[in-house]
Design a protein around this motif. Sequence first.
Motif: not given
Length: 241
Positions: A18-27
């Motif tokens: 749910d964290d935008d920064t982590i999610g975007r970085h992972l993807r």
Amino acid sequence: MRAPTVDRGHHRVLVVEDDDTIGRHLRTGLLSNDYAATWSRTGAGALTEAARSRYDVLLLDLGLPDMDGLDIARTLRARHPDLLIIILTARTDDIDVIAGLDAGADDYLVKPFSLSVLLARLRAHLRRRTVTSPPQDPIHLGDLVLDTTARRCLLNNEELRLRPKEFDLLAVLAQRTGEAVARETLMSEVWDENWFGSTKTLDVTMAALRRRLAEAAAASPPPARLPRITTLRGHGYRLEY
């Protein structure tokens, strides 16, 4: 709103974060390393996505806004037995790690972690899943039968359901019954020869394996004869019967 799926790469990964920064970085990191990555910010969205498409890997954050991540792990493990589930968590206590593994996860990463560590873990797990071995005769240890070819564990002819890593750990020890097996050997053969993460994963998996064997023995008509796993401090473990 779920980020769009990009169909590329050899393995399909569902990121639930749910964290935008982590999610975007992972993807972004997964896509740039030839994985087909889909990102969902909610548990409900992840369940919908997993029902709609086939995935090889689930990267699951436990702290989601709408659902308990452990419930998602249990649900998807029941629906997709071969799905590789790696939990992403800020929780470091043993009881939290055990809860995640008991819910069906294969491994966990404690936040914060680097993308290089995640990619190494993925390669290790996926590489081991593609290795095939010639058929082997079942191993009989008292009332316990371990069939490594069929990946079945039976106690008094009743199926004992083990998580993939629990089964692999028991198999390595059973194939060396009576021998002292070093921690490094277990990490190499059950996880990967290039594993560089914490060996706490081994300890947690061993504890869960012992608990499952004890619970199965207690529920089985007496007397259930089981092998014993002895801890060799400073070295590793030995399975004895």
